[in-house]
Design a protein around this motif. Structure first.
Motif, PDB file in Angstrom:
ATOM      1  N   ASN A   1      72.827  70.006  58.779  1.00  0.00           N
ATOM      2  CA  ASN A   1      73.440  70.839  60.501  1.00  0.00           C
ATOM      3  C   ASN A   1      74.469  69.282  60.856  1.00  0.00           C
ATOM      4  O   ASN A   1      74.355  68.621  60.479  1.00  0.00           O
ATOM      5  N   ARG A   2      74.485  70.550  62.241  1.00  0.00           N
ATOM      6  CA  ARG A   2      75.351  68.767  63.104  1.00  0.00           C
ATOM      7  C   ARG A   2      74.364  67.900  63.484  1.00  0.00           C
ATOM      8  O   ARG A   2      73.065  68.005  64.188  1.00  0.00           O
ATOM      9  N   SER A   3      75.272  66.761  63.350  1.00  0.00           N
ATOM     10  CA  SER A   3      74.260  65.799  64.539  1.00  0.00           C
ATOM     11  C   SER A   3      73.648  65.793  65.488  1.00  0.00           C
ATOM     12  O   SER A   3      74.003  66.473  66.765  1.00  0.00           O
ATOM     13  N   GLY A   4      72.399  65.638  65.920  1.00  0.00           N
ATOM     14  CA  GLY A   4      71.826  65.826  67.192  1.00  0.00           C
ATOM     15  C   GLY A   4      71.194  67.692  67.307  1.00  0.00           C
ATOM     16  O   GLY A   4      70.159  67.998  67.947  1.00  0.00           O
ATOM     17  N   LYS A   5      71.591  68.455  66.505  1.00  0.00           N
ATOM     18  CA  LYS A   5      70.807  69.705  65.466  1.00  0.00           C
ATOM     19  C   LYS A   5      69.687  70.028  65.089  1.00  0.00           C
ATOM     20  O   LYS A   5      69.592  69.650  64.525  1.00  0.00           O
ATOM     21  N   PRO A   6      68.895  70.479  65.691  1.00  0.00           N
ATOM     22  CA  PRO A   6      68.178  71.193  64.583  1.00  0.00           C
ATOM     23  C   PRO A   6      68.008  71.069  62.999  1.00  0.00           C
ATOM     24  O   PRO A   6      69.063  71.890  62.901  1.00  0.00           O
ATOM     25  N   SER A   7      67.133  71.051  62.069  1.00  0.00           N
ATOM     26  CA  SER A   7      67.275  70.749  60.751  1.00  0.00           C
ATOM     27  C   SER A   7      67.282  71.694  60.134  1.00  0.00           C
ATOM     28  O   SER A   7      66.209  72.548  60.729  1.00  0.00           O
ATOM     29  N   PRO A   8      68.105  72.565  59.326  1.00  0.00           N
ATOM     30  CA  PRO A   8      68.049  74.104  58.758  1.00  0.00           C
ATOM     31  C   PRO A   8      67.070  74.334  58.343  1.00  0.00           C
ATOM     32  O   PRO A   8      66.565  73.338  56.558  1.00  0.00           O
ATOM     33  N   THR A   9      66.271  75.564  58.438  1.00  0.00           N
ATOM     34  CA  THR A   9      65.258  76.188  56.794  1.00  0.00           C
ATOM     35  C   THR A   9      66.072  77.074  56.328  1.00  0.00           C
ATOM     36  O   THR A   9      64.784  77.320  55.652  1.00  0.00           O
ATOM     37  N   LYS A  10      66.729  77.119  56.910  1.00  0.00           N
ATOM     38  CA  LYS A  10      67.701  78.232  55.833  1.00  0.00           C
ATOM     39  C   LYS A  10      69.250  78.555  55.949  1.00  0.00           C
ATOM     40  O   LYS A  10      69.185  77.829  56.726  1.00  0.00           O
ATOM     41  N   ALA A  11      69.221  79.524  55.116  1.00  0.00           N
ATOM     42  CA  ALA A  11      70.364  79.136  54.543  1.00  0.00           C
ATOM     43  C   ALA A  11      71.584  79.974  55.629  1.00  0.00           C
ATOM     44  O   ALA A  11      72.567  79.384  56.139  1.00  0.00           O
ATOM     45  N   GLU A  12      70.850  80.989  57.033  1.00  0.00           N
ATOM     46  CA  GLU A  12      71.619  81.311  58.064  1.00  0.00           C
ATOM     47  C   GLU A  12      71.910  80.626  58.967  1.00  0.00           C
ATOM     48  O   GLU A  12      72.656  80.189  59.201  1.00  0.00           O
TER      49      GLU A  12
ATOM     50  N   PHE B   1      72.032  72.850  49.986  1.00  0.00           N
ATOM     51  CA  PHE B   1      71.696  73.598  48.930  1.00  0.00           C
ATOM     52  C   PHE B   1      69.750  73.217  49.944  1.00  0.00           C
ATOM     53  O   PHE B   1      69.462  72.295  50.580  1.00  0.00           O
ATOM     54  N   PRO B   2      68.826  74.412  49.413  1.00  0.00           N
ATOM     55  CA  PRO B   2      67.401  73.664  49.457  1.00  0.00           C
ATOM     56  C   PRO B   2      66.424  73.216  48.896  1.00  0.00           C
ATOM     57  O   PRO B   2      67.170  73.151  47.693  1.00  0.00           O
ATOM     58  N   THR B   3      66.096  72.152  49.676  1.00  0.00           N
ATOM     59  CA  THR B   3      64.489  71.222  48.940  1.00  0.00           C
ATOM     60  C   THR B   3      63.006  71.770  49.443  1.00  0.00           C
ATOM     61  O   THR B   3      63.192  73.318  50.732  1.00  0.00           O
ATOM     62  N   GLU B   4      62.288  71.023  49.488  1.00  0.00           N
ATOM     63  CA  GLU B   4      61.137  71.946  49.867  1.00  0.00           C
ATOM     64  C   GLU B   4      60.482  71.279  51.748  1.00  0.00           C
ATOM     65  O   GLU B   4      59.641  72.367  51.619  1.00  0.00           O
ATOM     66  N   THR B   5      61.967  70.375  52.111  1.00  0.00           N
ATOM     67  CA  THR B   5      61.718  70.755  53.539  1.00  0.00           C
ATOM     68  C   THR B   5      62.559  71.483  54.411  1.00  0.00           C
ATOM     69  O   THR B   5      62.290  72.598  55.249  1.00  0.00           O
ATOM     70  N   VAL B   6      64.216  70.860  53.820  1.00  0.00           N
ATOM     71  CA  VAL B   6      65.456  70.908  54.837  1.00  0.00           C
ATOM     72  C   VAL B   6      66.220  71.701  53.650  1.00  0.00           C
ATOM     73  O   VAL B   6      65.935  71.416  53.082  1.00  0.00           O
ATOM     74  N   TYR B   7      67.089  72.330  54.075  1.00  0.00           N
ATOM     75  CA  TYR B   7      68.678  72.816  53.956  1.00  0.00           C
ATOM     76  C   TYR B   7      68.933  70.884  54.202  1.00  0.00           C
ATOM     77  O   TYR B   7      69.572  70.145  54.696  1.00  0.00           O
TER      78      TYR B   7
END
Length: 201
Positions: free
Chosen positions: A167-178, A49-55
């Motif tokens: 996101n998988r640990s160590g990967k960039p935090s997601p900002t989009k559902a994609e 789910f989306p938050t104001e920062t990342v998913y």
């Protein structure tokens, strides 16, 4: 206010079947459009789910079963505690022993928003949080997200939701559902197909 299935451009149907994404109508019947997500949370499944920062990748903070799924999907070390998201001050008081005056002032000033406060949990049988959330520690990080989808989801579920970034640990935090689909859609083996439902606001 109707719920629309959203297939992000470039993602094959086979991937989206494993990870359904629902477009949420923020300006319409938001509560109604979140009904399926709420049902999944109450069934101890996990959702993005989306938050104001990342998913966030969220699950019922009271359920060992749900929290195990979060750690498994992320490949997160089991000694790394999770932040718990809440929708009200009253919900915080249900989770922690006391709210110090300085914490109360910070909540009033900066919540909802991207501020996490670490507070001492209730002790003994009063502590309903999954021990997996806190990794056995006597404290928990809590925050109230400033996003209409996240807040309505928390209110409708009437549950505190433990949610690290989706996101998988160590990967960039997601900002989009994609981003979440690309990173986690193949990481949910052994979990029910719908257990990684994504809400796109």
């Amino acid at each position: 206010g109707r719920r629309i299935e959203l297939v992000p451009r470039g993602f094959p149907a086979s991937v989206m079947k494993a990870c359904p994404v629902w477009k949420v109508n923020i300006k319409g019947d938001l509560k109604g459009s979140l009904q399926r997500a709420v049902e999944l949370l109450k069934a101890n499944e996990v959702i993005g789910f989306p938050t104001e920062t990342v998913y966030g990748l969220g699950g019922n903070a009271f359920s060992d079963k749900a929290i195990e799924k979060i750690f498994k999907a992320k490949g997160r070390p089991s000694n790394n505690p999770l932040i718990v998201h809440v929708s009200s001050m009253e919900q915080v008081q249900d989770l922690v022993d006391t709210v110090p005056p300085v914490a109360q002032r910070l909540m009033e000033q900066f919540w909802p928003g991207p501020l996490t406060l670490v507070l001492r949990t209730k002790s003994g049988e009063e502590n309903k949080l999954s021990k997996l959330v806190t990794c056995g520690l006597p404290s928990v990080g809590v925050r109230m997200p400033n996003h209409p989808v996240a807040l309505e989801l928390l209110k409708s579920a009437a549950l505190p939701i433990a949610a690290p970034s989706a996101n998988r640990s160590g990967k960039p935090s997601p900002t989009k559902a994609e981003h979440v689909v690309a990173d986690l859609s193949t990481r949910i083996s052994g979990v029910r197909r719908e257990s990684l439902m994504l809400l796109s606001g």
